[in-house]
Structure formats: structure tokens, C-alpha cells
Design a protein around this motif. Structure first.
Motif, PDB file in Angstrom:
ATOM      1  N   LEU A  18     -38.686 -23.591  13.607  1.00 30.24           N
ATOM      2  CA  LEU A  18     -37.942 -24.807  13.289  1.00 30.24           C
ATOM      3  C   LEU A  18     -38.688 -25.697  12.310  1.00 30.24           C
ATOM      4  CD1 LEU A  18     -36.718 -25.718  16.872  1.00 30.24           C
ATOM      5  CD2 LEU A  18     -35.392 -24.680  15.044  1.00 30.24           C
ATOM      6  N   GLY A  45     -40.091 -30.457  13.117  1.00 29.91           N
ATOM      7  CA  GLY A  45     -39.230 -30.382  14.288  1.00 29.91           C
ATOM      8  C   GLY A  45     -40.021 -30.200  15.565  1.00 29.91           C
ATOM      9  N   ASP A  46     -40.988 -29.279  15.525  1.00 28.78           N
ATOM     10  CA  ASP A  46     -41.832 -29.065  16.693  1.00 28.78           C
ATOM     11  C   ASP A  46     -42.594 -30.335  17.053  1.00 28.78           C
ATOM     12  OD1 ASP A  46     -41.093 -26.507  17.166  1.00 28.78           O
ATOM     13  OD2 ASP A  46     -42.787 -25.579  16.150  1.00 28.78           O
ATOM     14  N   VAL A  98     -32.057 -24.149  18.355  1.00 27.78           N
ATOM     15  CA  VAL A  98     -33.166 -24.515  19.233  1.00 27.78           C
ATOM     16  C   VAL A  98     -33.322 -23.405  20.282  1.00 27.78           C
ATOM     17  CG1 VAL A  98     -34.048 -26.193  20.883  1.00 27.78           C
ATOM     18  CG2 VAL A  98     -32.757 -26.972  18.890  1.00 27.78           C
ATOM     19  N   LEU A 121     -39.718 -24.006  24.369  1.00 25.92           N
ATOM     20  CA  LEU A 121     -39.142 -23.456  23.145  1.00 25.92           C
ATOM     21  C   LEU A 121     -39.912 -22.185  22.801  1.00 25.92           C
ATOM     22  CD1 LEU A 121     -38.930 -26.752  21.035  1.00 25.92           C
ATOM     23  CD2 LEU A 121     -37.122 -25.727  22.420  1.00 25.92           C
ATOM     24  N   ILE A 131     -33.215 -29.764  16.731  1.00 30.89           N
ATOM     25  CA  ILE A 131     -34.471 -30.060  17.425  1.00 30.89           C
ATOM     26  C   ILE A 131     -34.628 -31.565  17.644  1.00 30.89           C
ATOM     27  CG2 ILE A 131     -35.837 -30.233  15.298  1.00 30.89           C
ATOM     28  CD1 ILE A 131     -36.999 -28.716  18.642  1.00 30.89           C
TER      29      ILE A 131
END
Length: 548
Positions: free
Chosen positions: A7, A11-12, A75, A96, A252
Motif C-alpha cells: 500500500l 499508507g502503512d 487493504v 495487514l 488504508i
């Protein structure tokens, strides 16, 4: 290895920032990050303190849901869930997973098991995925591993689409072979007949799922606890804790919001089920004292299943086959099917211990006693349900204490204290339970807070005493004359003063650590009190809406 597109680090990082904040607010919050060499492919896993509490009550059977990964949602959310005393899903872990491999699932399960104080579940249900199968066999070797049979049904429709289109009756025959056969011999015979009828004896797909039949066909799993009250409900409806909150387009940036919304929803569902169980009385269908007993013990969902089995005893009489004094053997079958041996069930009853074993193994599988044993109880004039057949996890008191018992099998909640890690996990588990109880009201909170302060002083005093004894210092007017103590007695005054300064500094450092631990515990108590107040408001609103 099946690689998924990450991602992106931004995003993480949105999720990681949330997890860091949660850990700061609650020291018992746990999370872990795995990288595959690229920042864009970081996998993340976390466990909240409430997940640990849920697991201490309902950790006998778990489900690993990886459907969002398999179906390539934006996601790749994975969840580890269980079933509470109302048969509702409860969360044990979340994360995730950006790519699938043996190592990624091993990492996932190892971190989850560590967070759960190394307490292994009795059973686990997963997708029929070879990466997951490898990880479960390595991390949970003693846990019974089951494949989701509905996933196998779905893939069978894909693999045999030409059969489904040209021979519509195959769908029903295949389903009956899996769901309606009640004994191994019956299934084996039905399977062979199915292959012959549709000329599929050499079909590779059917041969592969037949080879794995012990991990997904119900008749082979009857004697293992999976906690399912209604076996024909699709397993995916039990697995999807986030169903309705996650879809292929969920970003995300919104996943945390949806995650918290799902948790809030299921918390409210549990409160509603608690309210219904506590404040309403189910309609009794028989004059049996056992039914009234069960209505007062079980949650509403569990009672309805028990009641269904009890009512069915009227159509399933017990016929005595053998009596050798200690054991009496019965055959139980529906009226009109007494002569059909394949439809009858064998129950062995021990009148001295009030124990019965049925060949259907329903109690072992679900934790609710079957109609066949109840028919034998009726024949033997057993008026109330013996305590060994009241599984605590299905009762109203399931969340009082953390003991999990599955048909005489207890899950260890007190790990061996021979290692620092084991002692830490044990104390953490006990502290979380204490915090939960301490936050239930302001009066209990004040008592709990005072008790924590006393406990902190006792821990500090005990550590000081242990420290002094280990260094041969005089305690209560006596000299410890262990190894090296004679030499210390003749040390110079300067050496003694130096030693005292060193011990004093170490003691001060220890006191600071104790203060940090105490502050953390107080922070947890404060957090729980705030959560309790929020829940109280929700309960009050629910009650007002019911009155309206």
C-alpha cells in the motif's frame, strides 16, 4: 510465494502511527511489524488488551480469516476471531498481510501466540491454503486444523462448472453427501456412489479434496470442539467480523475508522444479547425441570439450541441394548427408523458417575448435549443436567474468571514461571483481569487503586529485601553467613560505605521502575474507567429506546 502489491509506506505509516498511539495510551497493547526488504510491503499485526480478555474466556476455538487477502482487497486485512457465549464473533487479533508465504503466516501466528501467553487453542479453522497449513503445523502442532468447507464448496463449483451446468442434480447430491451423512461408513459409500453416478472417478480435483477429507468433511471432525451451535450455517458468516465494514475499495486511510466501528458494533451486539438473556425469560416448551435449569444457566442462544435437542427427545426414544451393571448401552433412533441401524446412535451410560457418551459426538463438537443422551437421561429418570455437561463458555457467567474447559480438557492459563517471559505473561494476564474488574464502578475503582498502591509498596519492599540478602547485608539484626560473608565482615569501613552507596543507587533505580509500572497501571485503570462510562451511556440509551 504469492506476492501482493503493497500500500506504500505512507499508507502503512497511517496505521503504525495509530498503533504507536494506542500503545502509549495502553501499555498492554501489542503490535509487530515484518518487512520483506521493501518499505511498501510491510506486514503489521496487533493485539489489544480486550482481545486478550476475550481469548481468556473464549479461546478454545479460533478462526483465521484471510479472505480479504485472497480476494485482493485494497487493504489486505486479516483477523483472528472466536465465538463468545452468544455465538457472536469476538476479535483475538488483527493485521495487514501484504504478501503470502510460509514465513509470513508463521510470523503472524507466532506473534499472536506470544501475545496470548502461549496458550494454544483446541481448534482452528482457516482457508484451505498450503501456506497457512504449513504455518499451523509448525506453530500450533497440537491444535486441530480444519479447512472452511464452504470455501471448498465454492472452489468445487469453479473446478466442476461444466458438471454443474450440464448435471444440475450434482449440486444437491454433493451437498447431501457432505452434510447429511452421519457416520464415516455412510460418507465413504455415498462418495463412491457420487463419483460413479457422475462419471468422476478419475477427476483430480475431487480426488484432492477427498484426500484432505479429515480436515473439512464434518463426519471426520465430530469429536473435536469447534463451538458451532448450528452446523449448517455457512462458516464465512461466523468468520467475517468486519463484514459490512470492509469492501474491495476500502482505503488504508479509512481502515482504522472501519476497524473501530466494527468493534463498537459487536460490543453493542454483546450488550444487547446480555440484556435479553438477563431480563427476559424464554418460553419453555416442556414441563422438564432440566429445561428450566438450562434456561437459568445458558445464554439465550445456547438455551435455544439445548431446547431444540430436548424437544427432539420426544421423537427419539432410547432402547436398551445391554446392561452390565457399571454401564448401560442404548440405541437411540427416530420413531419408525429403529430397525435402520445406520440411522441409530449408540449411547453408553455410566449411572455411578452420571456420564454418557454418544456416537454422534455433538457435545464434544459444540458443547451442547445431544438429544440422544437426553433421551437416555429421560429413560433413567435423570431430572437435572449433570454439571459436567454444562460448558461454562455457553453460560451467563462465561466471563467471570478466565478458565476454559472443553469436555474435561482445560486450557492452561497459568504458564510455568521458570522464565522471565512466562512470569511477565502470567502477571500481565492477571493484571488485565484485575483492571477489568476494577473499572466497573467508581467505588470499585477506588478500592482497586488503593490495593494497587499497597501492592506497589509490597513489591518494592520484597525486591529490596531480596537485593540486600543476596549481597550479605545484615537483616533484622542477623548477618547472612553465606558464601563470601565472612570476608565481607572484615572489609574496611570505606569498602562497606562504597557497597552501601552502590546498593542505595540500585535501590533508587528500582524504586523509579516501580513508579513507572505503577503509573502505567493507573493509566490503564483510568482508560478502563473512561471506557466503562462510555459503555454505561450506551446501555442507558439502549434501555431508554426499549422503553419507547
Amino acid at each position: 510465494m504469492s506476492i501482493r502489491r503493497g500500500l506504500g509506506s505512507d499508507g502503512d505509516q497511517h496505521v503504525i502511527d495509530y498503533l504507536k498511539r494506542m500503545q502509549t495510551e495502553n501499555p498492554s497493547f501489542f503490535y509487530s511489524i515484518q518487512c520483506d526488504g521493501e518499505q511498501s510491503n510491510r506486514s503489521i499485526f496487533w493485539v489489544d488488551s480486550s482481545f486478550r480478555m476475550n481469548y481468556s474466556y473464549f479461546g478454545d476455538t479460533v478462526r483465521l480469516n484471510t479472505s480479504y487477502v485472497a480476494h485482493q482487497f485494497r487493504v489486505p486485512l486479516i483477523s483472528i476471531t472466536g465465538l463468545n457465549h452468544h455465538g457472536q464473533p469476538v476479535l483475538f487479533g488483527c493485521g495487514l498481510l501484504h504478501y503470502e508465504s510460509d514465513s509470513s503466516y508463521i510470523w503472524l501466528l507466532q506473534n499472536w501466540l506470544h501475545a496470548m501467553s502461549e496458550n494454544h487453542p483446541v481448534s482452528i479453522t482457516t482457508e484451505p491454503n498450503h501456506h497457512i497449513q504449513m504455518a499451523v503445523s509448525q506453530v500450533l502442532p497440537q491444535t486441530h486444523h480444519r479447512f472452511c468447507k464452504w470455501s471448498i464448496f465454492r472452489e468445487t463449483q469453479q473446478k466442476l462448472s461444466h458438471i454443474y451446468q450440464t448435471r444440475p442434480s450434482f449440486d444437491k447430491d454433493f451437498g447431501n453427501c457432505i452434510h447429511e451423512t452421519e457416520k464415516v461408513e455412510e460418507f465413504e459409500s455415498c462418495w463412491q456412489s457420487l463419483l460413479k453416478k457422475y462419471s468422476l472417478i478419475n477427476n483430480e480435483w475431487l480426488q484432492s479434496i477427498y484426500n484432505a477429507r479429515h480436515q473439512w468433511v464434518p463426519v471426520y471432525l465430530q469429536d473435536t470442539f469447534f463451538g458451532e451451535l448450528y452446523t449448517k450455517i455457512p462458516e464465512q458468516t461466523l468468520n467475517l467480523f468486519f463484514d459490512g465494514y470492509m469492501d474491495p475499495t476500502t482505503s488504508i486511510q479509512s481502515v482504522i475508522k472501519q476497524y473501530e466501528a466494527a468493534i463498537s458494533y459487536w460490543n453493542e451486539m454483546e450488550l444487547k444479547a446480555d440484556f435479553e438473556t438477563t431480563n427476559t425469560m424464554p418460553l419453555l416448551k416442556t414441563p422438564s425441570p432440566m429445561e428450566k435449569q438450562a434456561a437459568n444457566l445458558y445464554t439465550r442462544r445456547a438455551f435455544l439450541k439445548f431446547q431444540e435437542e430436548l424437544v427432539e427427545t420426544l421423537a427419539n426414544p432410547a432402547t436398551k441394548l445391554e446392561d452390565n451393571g457399571a454401564f448401560t448401552t442404548f440405541q437411540v433412533a427416530k420413531f419408525g427408523e429403529e430397525q435402520k441401524h445406520q440411522k441409530g446412535y449408540i449411547v453408553r451410560f455410566n449411572s455411578f458417575e452420571m456420564k454418557a457418551n454418544c456416537s454422534c459426538h455433538m457435545f464434544e463438537f459444540s458443547g451442547i448435549i445431544c438429544r440422544h443422551v437426553l433421551s437416555v437421561f429421560r429413560a433413567k429418570n435423570v431430572l437435572t443436567l449433570p454439571s459436567q455437561y454444562i460448558l461454562k463458555r455457553w453460560t451467563r457467567d462465561a466471563k467471570r474468571g478466565g478458565e476454559i474447559v472443553v469436555y474435561g480438557q482445560e486450557l492452561p492459563n497459568d504458564p510455568c514461571c521458570n522464565s522471565l517471559n512466562a512470569r511477565y505473561n502470567s502477571l500481565r494476564h492477571e493484571a488485565i483481569k484485575y483492571v477489568e474488574e476494577g473499572a466497573k464502578s467508581i467505588s470499585v475503582y477506588n478500592v482497586a487503586l488503593e490495593a494497587l498502591q499497597v501492592a506497589s509498596k509490597k513489591v518494592s519492599a520484597s525486591k529490596r529485601q531480596s537485593l540486600l540478602m543476596n549481597n550479605g547485608v545484615v537483616l533484622n539484626g542477623e548477618m547472612d553467613l553465606g558464601n563470601g560473608s565472612q570476608e565481607m565482615a572484615y572489609q574496611s569501613r570505606g569498602e562497606k560505605e562504597k557497597k552501601i552507596r552502590e546498593l542505595s543507587a540500585e535501590l533508587e533505580d528500582t524504586n523509579k521502575k516501580c513508579e513507572v509500572y505503577r503509573a502505567n497501571l493507573l493509566a490503564v485503570l483510568k482508560d478502563m474507567e473512561e471506557q466503562k462510562l462510555k459503555l454505561s451511556v450506551k446501555v442507558q440509551n439502549a434501555r431508554l429506546s426499549l422503553k419507547e
